[in-house]
Design a protein around this motif. Structure first.
Motif, mmCIF file in Angstrom:
data_model
loop_
_atom_site.group_PDB
_atom_site.id
_atom_site.type_symbol
_atom_site.label_atom_id
_atom_site.label_comp_id
_atom_site.label_asym_id
_atom_site.label_seq_id
_atom_site.Cartn_x
_atom_site.Cartn_y
_atom_site.Cartn_z
ATOM 1 N N ILE A 107 0.696 -1.597 0.093
ATOM 2 C CA ILE A 107 -0.196 0.027 -0.428
ATOM 3 C C ILE A 107 0.699 1.590 -0.077
ATOM 4 O O ILE A 107 0.380 1.791 -0.506
ATOM 5 C CB ILE A 107 -0.908 0.053 1.370
ATOM 6 C CG1 ILE A 107 -2.238 -1.140 1.041
ATOM 7 C CG2 ILE A 107 -1.327 1.263 1.267
ATOM 8 C CD1 ILE A 107 -2.556 -1.392 2.649
ATOM 9 N N ILE A 108 2.562 1.037 0.943
ATOM 10 C CA ILE A 108 3.050 2.309 0.980
ATOM 11 C C ILE A 108 3.428 2.012 -0.094
ATOM 12 O O ILE A 108 3.703 4.075 -0.809
ATOM 13 C CB ILE A 108 3.519 2.075 2.331
ATOM 14 C CG1 ILE A 108 2.894 2.217 3.563
ATOM 15 C CG2 ILE A 108 4.553 3.272 1.735
ATOM 16 C CD1 ILE A 108 3.694 1.885 4.378
ATOM 17 N N ASN A 144 9.685 5.884 -1.098
ATOM 18 C CA ASN A 144 7.956 6.430 -0.653
ATOM 19 C C ASN A 144 7.865 7.517 0.541
ATOM 20 O O ASN A 144 7.144 7.350 1.044
ATOM 21 C CB ASN A 144 7.212 5.598 -0.254
ATOM 22 C CG ASN A 144 7.196 4.933 -2.137
ATOM 23 O OD1 ASN A 144 6.124 5.100 -2.310
ATOM 24 N ND2 ASN A 144 7.758 4.193 -2.051
ATOM 25 N N GLY A 145 9.597 7.770 1.532
ATOM 26 C CA GLY A 145 9.769 8.278 2.016
ATOM 27 C C GLY A 145 9.304 7.855 4.530
ATOM 28 O O GLY A 145 9.466 8.622 4.673
ATOM 29 N N VAL A 146 9.418 6.825 3.812
ATOM 30 C CA VAL A 146 8.874 5.870 5.299
ATOM 31 C C VAL A 146 10.663 5.037 4.964
ATOM 32 O O VAL A 146 10.866 4.360 4.543
ATOM 33 C CB VAL A 146 7.840 4.857 5.039
ATOM 34 C CG1 VAL A 146 8.111 4.011 6.189
ATOM 35 C CG2 VAL A 146 7.330 5.113 4.853
ATOM 36 N N HIS A 147 11.344 5.872 6.043
ATOM 37 C CA HIS A 147 12.379 5.646 6.499
ATOM 38 C C HIS A 147 12.567 4.297 7.943
ATOM 39 O O HIS A 147 11.667 4.903 9.039
ATOM 40 C CB HIS A 147 13.741 6.480 7.038
ATOM 41 C CG HIS A 147 13.338 7.496 6.001
ATOM 42 N ND1 HIS A 147 14.441 7.122 4.385
ATOM 43 C CD2 HIS A 147 13.218 8.164 5.475
ATOM 44 C CE1 HIS A 147 14.294 9.081 3.634
ATOM 45 N NE2 HIS A 147 13.368 9.084 4.295
ATOM 46 N N MET A 195 1.752 1.788 10.102
ATOM 47 C CA MET A 195 0.834 2.992 9.183
ATOM 48 C C MET A 195 0.847 4.589 10.460
ATOM 49 O O MET A 195 1.081 5.587 9.610
ATOM 50 C CB MET A 195 0.052 2.239 10.666
ATOM 51 C CG MET A 195 -1.261 1.200 9.352
ATOM 52 S SD MET A 195 -2.065 1.802 8.396
ATOM 53 C CE MET A 195 -2.670 3.561 8.798
ATOM 54 N N GLU A 196 1.805 4.152 11.617
ATOM 55 C CA GLU A 196 2.112 5.458 11.861
ATOM 56 C C GLU A 196 2.984 6.573 11.541
ATOM 57 O O GLU A 196 3.032 7.795 11.199
ATOM 58 C CB GLU A 196 2.751 5.528 13.565
ATOM 59 C CG GLU A 196 1.986 4.850 14.543
ATOM 60 C CD GLU A 196 2.322 5.507 15.917
ATOM 61 O OE1 GLU A 196 3.445 5.337 15.988
ATOM 62 O OE2 GLU A 196 1.620 4.619 16.952
ATOM 63 N N ILE A 250 3.389 10.995 7.319
ATOM 64 C CA ILE A 250 3.901 12.027 5.228
ATOM 65 C C ILE A 250 2.639 12.272 4.839
ATOM 66 O O ILE A 250 2.721 12.968 4.395
ATOM 67 C CB ILE A 250 4.379 10.243 4.645
ATOM 68 C CG1 ILE A 250 5.501 9.947 5.304
ATOM 69 C CG2 ILE A 250 4.734 10.614 3.792
ATOM 70 C CD1 ILE A 250 6.526 8.277 4.411
ATOM 71 N N GLN A 251 1.190 11.136 5.199
ATOM 72 C CA GLN A 251 0.069 11.664 4.520
ATOM 73 C C GLN A 251 -0.228 13.029 5.300
ATOM 74 O O GLN A 251 -0.911 13.665 4.382
ATOM 75 C CB GLN A 251 -0.819 10.631 4.915
ATOM 76 C CG GLN A 251 -0.677 9.252 3.806
ATOM 77 C CD GLN A 251 -1.485 8.264 4.097
ATOM 78 O OE1 GLN A 251 -2.178 7.664 4.639
ATOM 79 N NE2 GLN A 251 -2.315 7.526 2.371
#
Length: 279
Positions: free
Chosen positions: A194-195, A215-218, A270-271, A276-277
């Protein structure tokens, strides 16, 4: 609350009830049902005034068509149901709890009755708790919190995988630990896809987790490697997803570890994704 004698180690601590429901636990479960459905004139499901409601519960428990025509005398049906439960195997009590909870028409009502019953299960040292309408062999409040949160994300595919993993893990007669592990990993895989927006045959956890940073999730490299290792445990040629012979009889502790770990990781992702969103 524990008794004075237990807190001060003056009496043996009551053991966790795993394959048993003792009389105090049964009585307290029964009292919740009885006080709600028979002791007042405002029965939620009209058990008090409509004995056929009890018949529906007995049918669901597998007791259908085994009682005489006069079984549902409205003055006797409550005792008949109670005696059936007392004479049954311990796990039928939990079947009854699940059936009763499922009858509540709204989510808020189900949550209230679950909370009330979980207090009893905790105080009576039951080895089970109610999560999303299912009796689950998990007692730690932090583990329960992780499961509940992971089943209530805004992504239905993730929720369904965790809920199915819980269901497979918590079957009292025939738990399916192998498939529970598959569903737990699939929940993380779904969240990562999904991410990253990945779809199709290439949308696997092994590939998607490496694309999170794009996608910005580090996430920390050690954490990434840990989950890639777990993915390998479930997905390599000898792994559970491929029916490897080493995992034909996955133990309960493996299934529980994967269920809690994957739920916690889903919540973690999710957090990060929500931050990011919301930027």
């Amino acid at each position: 609350m524990s008794h004075f004698s237990e807190r001060n180690q003056l009496a043996p601590t009551k053991p966790i009830q795993v394959a048993d429901v003792d009389l105090p636990l049964f009585n307290r479960i029964w009292n919740i049902f009885y006080n709600r459905e028979y002791a007042t004139s405002h029965s939620v499901f009209s058990f008090r005034s409509q004995p056929e409601k009890t018949e529906q519960v007995l049918d669901a428990l597998g007791y259908g068509y085994t009682y005489p025509d006069d079984y549902f005398d409205r003055n006797k049906n409550i005792e008949k149901l109670k005696n059936r439960l007392i004479d049954s195997d311990w796990y039928v009590i939990y079947d009854f709890v699940e059936i009763y909870v499922s009858l509540f028409p709204t989510k808020s009502e189900r949550q209230l009755i679950e909370k009330e019953l979980n207090v009893v299960l905790t105080e009576e040292k039951a080895g089970y708790r109610i999560v999303n309408g299912m009796i689950v062999p998990i007692t730690n409040k932090y583990e329960l919190g992780a499961l509940k949160k992971a089943m209530k994300t805004k992504y239905e595919s993730v929720n369904q995988h965790i809920a199915k993993a819980v269901s497979l893990y918590s079957k009292r007669k025939n738990p399916d630990y192998e498939n529970s592990i598959k569903e737990s990993i699939s929940a993380v895989e779904a969240m990562c896809c999904i991410i990253t927006g990945m779809t199709g045959a290439q949308a696997t956890l092994g590939a998607a987790i490496k694309k999170l940073t794009d996608n910005g999730v580090h996430i920390h490299g050690a954490m990434e490697r840990a989950f890639l290792a777990l993915y390998g445990y479930a997905s390599d040629e000898n792994g559970i997803r491929h029916g490897g012979i080493d995992f034909k009889n996955a133990p309960a502790e493996d299934a529980k570890y994967m269920l809690i770990s994957c739920s916690t990781f889903v919540n973690y992702l999710m957090e990060k994704w929500s931050k990011i969103q919301n930027k």
